[in-house]
Design a protein around this motif. Structure first.
Motif, PDB file in Angstrom:
ATOM      1  N   GLN A  76       0.800  -1.196  -0.158  1.00  0.00           N
ATOM      2  CA  GLN A  76       0.104   0.429   0.105  1.00  0.00           C
ATOM      3  C   GLN A  76       0.907   1.202  -0.397  1.00  0.00           C
ATOM      4  OE1 GLN A  76      -2.608   0.147   3.488  1.00  0.00           O
ATOM      5  NE2 GLN A  76      -3.928   1.834   2.727  1.00  0.00           N
ATOM      6  N   ILE A  77       0.733   2.208  -1.110  1.00  0.00           N
ATOM      7  CA  ILE A  77       1.579   3.393  -1.466  1.00  0.00           C
ATOM      8  C   ILE A  77       1.009   4.509  -0.117  1.00  0.00           C
ATOM      9  CG2 ILE A  77       2.498   4.677  -2.394  1.00  0.00           C
ATOM     10  CD1 ILE A  77       2.809   2.331  -3.619  1.00  0.00           C
ATOM     11  N   LEU A  78       1.974   4.781   0.835  1.00  0.00           N
ATOM     12  CA  LEU A  78       1.111   5.366   2.079  1.00  0.00           C
ATOM     13  C   LEU A  78       1.767   6.681   1.912  1.00  0.00           C
ATOM     14  CD1 LEU A  78       2.693   3.572   5.618  1.00  0.00           C
ATOM     15  CD2 LEU A  78       0.115   3.664   4.460  1.00  0.00           C
ATOM     16  N   SER A  79       2.410   7.171   1.022  1.00  0.00           N
ATOM     17  CA  SER A  79       2.961   8.094   0.453  1.00  0.00           C
ATOM     18  C   SER A  79       3.264   8.620  -1.586  1.00  0.00           C
ATOM     19  CB  SER A  79       3.356  10.065   0.707  1.00  0.00           C
ATOM     20  OG  SER A  79       5.091   9.447   0.854  1.00  0.00           O
ATOM     21  N   GLN A  80       3.076  10.173  -2.435  1.00  0.00           N
ATOM     22  CA  GLN A  80       3.695   9.725  -3.563  1.00  0.00           C
ATOM     23  C   GLN A  80       5.369   8.945  -3.418  1.00  0.00           C
ATOM     24  OE1 GLN A  80       4.654  13.305  -5.434  1.00  0.00           O
ATOM     25  NE2 GLN A  80       3.698  12.783  -7.588  1.00  0.00           N
ATOM     26  N   THR A  81       4.990   8.004  -4.416  1.00  0.00           N
ATOM     27  CA  THR A  81       6.285   7.328  -4.519  1.00  0.00           C
ATOM     28  C   THR A  81       6.783   7.051  -5.431  1.00  0.00           C
ATOM     29  OG1 THR A  81       5.496   5.446  -1.694  1.00  0.00           O
ATOM     30  CG2 THR A  81       7.020   4.805  -3.279  1.00  0.00           C
ATOM     31  N   HIS A  82       7.732   7.028  -5.686  1.00  0.00           N
ATOM     32  CA  HIS A  82       9.210   6.288  -7.050  1.00  0.00           C
ATOM     33  C   HIS A  82       9.886   4.767  -6.210  1.00  0.00           C
ATOM     34  CE1 HIS A  82       8.038  10.539  -8.562  1.00  0.00           C
ATOM     35  NE2 HIS A  82       8.698  10.473  -7.615  1.00  0.00           N
ATOM     36  N   LEU A  83       8.982   3.496  -7.182  1.00  0.00           N
ATOM     37  CA  LEU A  83      10.156   2.721  -6.873  1.00  0.00           C
ATOM     38  C   LEU A  83      10.792   2.135  -7.780  1.00  0.00           C
ATOM     39  CD1 LEU A  83       9.557   0.019  -5.012  1.00  0.00           C
ATOM     40  CD2 LEU A  83       7.573  -0.373  -6.807  1.00  0.00           C
ATOM     41  N   ARG A  84      11.854   1.560  -6.815  1.00  0.00           N
ATOM     42  CA  ARG A  84      12.394   1.145  -7.970  1.00  0.00           C
ATOM     43  C   ARG A  84      12.792  -0.446  -7.816  1.00  0.00           C
ATOM     44  NH1 ARG A  84      11.504   4.849  -9.684  1.00  0.00           N
ATOM     45  NH2 ARG A  84      12.871   6.412 -10.794  1.00  0.00           N
ATOM     46  N   ALA A  85      12.802  -1.268  -8.128  1.00  0.00           N
ATOM     47  CA  ALA A  85      12.885  -2.638  -7.753  1.00  0.00           C
ATOM     48  C   ALA A  85      13.789  -3.494  -8.453  1.00  0.00           C
ATOM     49  CB  ALA A  85      10.800  -3.636  -8.245  1.00  0.00           C
ATOM     50  N   VAL A  86      14.135  -4.299  -8.487  1.00  0.00           N
ATOM     51  CA  VAL A  86      15.340  -4.980  -8.062  1.00  0.00           C
ATOM     52  C   VAL A  86      15.355  -7.015  -8.394  1.00  0.00           C
ATOM     53  CG1 VAL A  86      17.943  -5.700  -9.578  1.00  0.00           C
ATOM     54  CG2 VAL A  86      17.260  -3.112  -8.625  1.00  0.00           C
ATOM     55  N   TYR A  87      15.094  -7.980  -9.749  1.00  0.00           N
ATOM     56  CA  TYR A  87      14.674  -8.351  -9.679  1.00  0.00           C
ATOM     57  C   TYR A  87      15.559 -10.004 -10.206  1.00  0.00           C
ATOM     58  CZ  TYR A  87      10.159  -6.702 -10.241  1.00  0.00           C
ATOM     59  OH  TYR A  87       8.785  -6.484  -9.981  1.00  0.00           O
ATOM     60  N   PHE A  88      16.117 -10.350  -8.960  1.00  0.00           N
ATOM     61  CA  PHE A  88      17.400 -11.233  -9.139  1.00  0.00           C
ATOM     62  C   PHE A  88      16.796 -13.050  -9.197  1.00  0.00           C
ATOM     63  CE2 PHE A  88      18.253  -7.752  -6.613  1.00  0.00           C
ATOM     64  CZ  PHE A  88      19.407  -7.430  -7.460  1.00  0.00           C
ATOM     65  N   SER A  89      17.406 -13.808  -9.877  1.00  0.00           N
ATOM     66  CA  SER A  89      16.661 -15.591 -10.520  1.00  0.00           C
ATOM     67  C   SER A  89      17.369 -16.113  -9.185  1.00  0.00           C
ATOM     68  CB  SER A  89      18.021 -15.452 -11.793  1.00  0.00           C
ATOM     69  OG  SER A  89      19.154 -15.805 -12.554  1.00  0.00           O
ATOM     70  N   ARG A  90      17.070 -17.185  -9.113  1.00  0.00           N
ATOM     71  CA  ARG A  90      17.414 -17.911  -7.871  1.00  0.00           C
ATOM     72  C   ARG A  90      18.606 -18.511  -8.390  1.00  0.00           C
ATOM     73  NH1 ARG A  90      16.005 -20.341  -3.658  1.00  0.00           N
ATOM     74  NH2 ARG A  90      13.266 -19.635  -3.788  1.00  0.00           N
ATOM     75  N   PRO A  91      19.903 -18.683  -9.375  1.00  0.00           N
ATOM     76  CA  PRO A  91      20.713 -19.388  -9.718  1.00  0.00           C
ATOM     77  C   PRO A  91      21.647 -17.956  -9.252  1.00  0.00           C
ATOM     78  CG  PRO A  91      19.474 -20.414 -11.131  1.00  0.00           C
ATOM     79  CD  PRO A  91      18.606 -19.098 -10.639  1.00  0.00           C
ATOM     80  N   PHE A  92      21.278 -16.948  -9.793  1.00  0.00           N
ATOM     81  CA  PHE A  92      21.626 -15.741  -9.620  1.00  0.00           C
ATOM     82  C   PHE A  92      22.168 -15.307  -7.958  1.00  0.00           C
ATOM     83  CE2 PHE A  92      23.148 -11.232  -9.341  1.00  0.00           C
ATOM     84  CZ  PHE A  92      23.329 -11.005  -9.942  1.00  0.00           C
ATOM     85  N   ILE A  93      21.372 -16.010  -7.194  1.00  0.00           N
ATOM     86  CA  ILE A  93      20.895 -15.512  -5.613  1.00  0.00           C
ATOM     87  C   ILE A  93      21.841 -17.019  -5.127  1.00  0.00           C
ATOM     88  CG2 ILE A  93      19.956 -15.305  -4.048  1.00  0.00           C
ATOM     89  CD1 ILE A  93      17.114 -14.947  -5.256  1.00  0.00           C
ATOM     90  N   GLU A  94      21.996 -18.255  -5.415  1.00  0.00           N
ATOM     91  CA  GLU A  94      22.820 -19.050  -5.312  1.00  0.00           C
ATOM     92  C   GLU A  94      24.335 -18.896  -5.065  1.00  0.00           C
ATOM     93  OE1 GLU A  94      21.805 -20.847  -2.876  1.00  0.00           O
ATOM     94  OE2 GLU A  94      19.545 -20.565  -3.222  1.00  0.00           O
ATOM     95  N   GLN A  95      24.898 -17.892  -6.360  1.00  0.00           N
ATOM     96  CA  GLN A  95      26.037 -17.535  -5.911  1.00  0.00           C
ATOM     97  C   GLN A  95      26.525 -17.165  -4.979  1.00  0.00           C
ATOM     98  OE1 GLN A  95      26.887 -14.771  -9.888  1.00  0.00           O
ATOM     99  NE2 GLN A  95      25.650 -16.298 -11.014  1.00  0.00           N
ATOM    100  N   CYS A  96      25.292 -16.046  -4.259  1.00  0.00           N
ATOM    101  CA  CYS A  96      26.629 -15.308  -3.058  1.00  0.00           C
ATOM    102  C   CYS A  96      25.925 -16.800  -1.887  1.00  0.00           C
ATOM    103  CB  CYS A  96      25.980 -14.273  -2.997  1.00  0.00           C
ATOM    104  SG  CYS A  96      26.463 -13.670  -1.416  1.00  0.00           S
ATOM    105  N   ASP A  97      26.950 -17.613  -1.651  1.00  0.00           N
ATOM    106  CA  ASP A  97      26.800 -18.968  -1.226  1.00  0.00           C
ATOM    107  C   ASP A  97      26.810 -18.166   0.505  1.00  0.00           C
ATOM    108  OD1 ASP A  97      26.833 -20.757  -3.357  1.00  0.00           O
ATOM    109  OD2 ASP A  97      29.064 -20.867  -2.620  1.00  0.00           O
ATOM    110  N   ALA A  98      27.257 -17.247   0.757  1.00  0.00           N
ATOM    111  CA  ALA A  98      27.494 -16.847   2.016  1.00  0.00           C
ATOM    112  C   ALA A  98      25.692 -15.656   2.725  1.00  0.00           C
ATOM    113  CB  ALA A  98      28.294 -15.634   2.793  1.00  0.00           C
ATOM    114  N   PHE A  99      25.340 -15.527   1.646  1.00  0.00           N
ATOM    115  CA  PHE A  99      23.645 -14.671   2.143  1.00  0.00           C
ATOM    116  C   PHE A  99      23.225 -15.489   3.438  1.00  0.00           C
ATOM    117  CE2 PHE A  99      20.390 -12.334  -0.293  1.00  0.00           C
ATOM    118  CZ  PHE A  99      20.423 -11.440   1.205  1.00  0.00           C
ATOM    119  N   VAL A 100      23.262 -15.284   4.424  1.00  0.00           N
ATOM    120  CA  VAL A 100      22.645 -16.562   5.018  1.00  0.00           C
ATOM    121  C   VAL A 100      21.675 -16.203   5.299  1.00  0.00           C
ATOM    122  CG1 VAL A 100      24.749 -16.802   6.238  1.00  0.00           C
ATOM    123  CG2 VAL A 100      23.418 -14.350   6.929  1.00  0.00           C
TER     124      VAL A 100
END
Length: 257
Positions: A76-100
């Motif tokens: 829900q948007i509580l005030s005028q908002t400029h949203l930026r979203a970045v999406y990462f595939s699961r294989p891309f995320i898995e490259q960072c093994d230490a991302f606990v």
């Protein structure tokens, strides 16, 4: 509740990431949905209330939210908002093994470096190879950052949600309890009891909600004095004390952020 939908962006596994920018007006809502990718949510301006896993997260420009793959969420948007979203595939995320915390919804601070990196992904003069390196660095920064408290419990019962709408959306923090109870079609005593059973102490909730929403005003360079009175505090000193108790910082730390 609207049907859950997959709003995953279309990028190949070879690329591994993509991004989108959306401008929202106050009061707009995005219904429950999920993405096949992990998602980094950040607003260059404005405040969002993101709901996921039965929790609600307040996201001002000083915070970024990580949502793991396949986690249903809405906002829900509580005030005028400029949203930026970045999406990462699961294989891309898995490259960072230490991302606990990669499987946990959590919030981190948006440092100047994090903001620059996110902004760089939306610029066309970087090569695809360098943009991928930027995206990889973003994931690693999320790995290194400590999760922050940004959860704001929201009522589940519709009458209570209707009652707090003037506070959250219209910033009418000085409304007396009797008015809130009337909106919910309850007596004051019943409203207090029902809110506590559903969400917790109304007084504690109101304090936390005001402080999180103050972050947006501070980011807009509204003076601390004006923020304090706009949010219904008796004085700038009482606002500063409440701010410190919830965020661990003082309001001036969020000026020029």
């Amino acid at each position: 509740m609207p049907a859950t939908i997959d709003k995953a962006p279309r990028h190949s596994e070879a690329v591994g990431w993509s991004c989108t920018a959306i401008d929202y007006q106050q009061g707009e809502e995005d219904p429950p949905h999920y993405h096949r990718e992990g998602q980094l949510l950040y607003a260059t301006r404005g405040v969002m209330l993101v709901k996921t896993e039965g929790k609600s997260w307040v996201i001002p420009p000083q915070r970024a939210l990580w949502i793991p793959p396949l986690h249903e969420h809405s906002y829900q948007i509580l005030s005028q908002t400029h949203l930026r979203a970045v999406y990462f595939s699961r294989p891309f995320i898995e490259q960072c093994d230490a991302f606990v915390h990669k499987e946990d919804v959590h919030v981190i601070s948006t440092t100047p470096l994090l903001k620059i990196l996110i902004s760089s992904l939306f610029e066309q003069h970087y090569s695809k190879q360098n943009q991928r390196k930027i995206a990889e660095l973003l994931v690693n920064l999320f790995h290194e950052a400590q999760p922050l408290a940004a959860e704001l419990p929201m009522p589940e019962k519709v009458p209570l949600l209707l009652a707090i709408r003037p506070l959250i959306i219209e910033q009418r923090w000085n409304l007396p309890m009797s008015d809130l109870a009337d909106i919910a079609l309850l007596s004051e005593r019943s409203f207090t009891r029902l809110f506590k059973a559903d969400t917790g102490s109304f007084r504690v909730w109101k304090q936390r909600a005001r402080i999180y929403l103050a972050l947006d005003l501070l980011a807009k360079e509204v003076s601390i004095k004006q923020v304090a009175y706009q949010l219904g505090f008796s004085s700038p000193a009482s606002f500063t004390a409440a701010f410190r108790s919830i965020t661990g910082s003082v309001p001036r730390d969020f000026k020029h952020y």
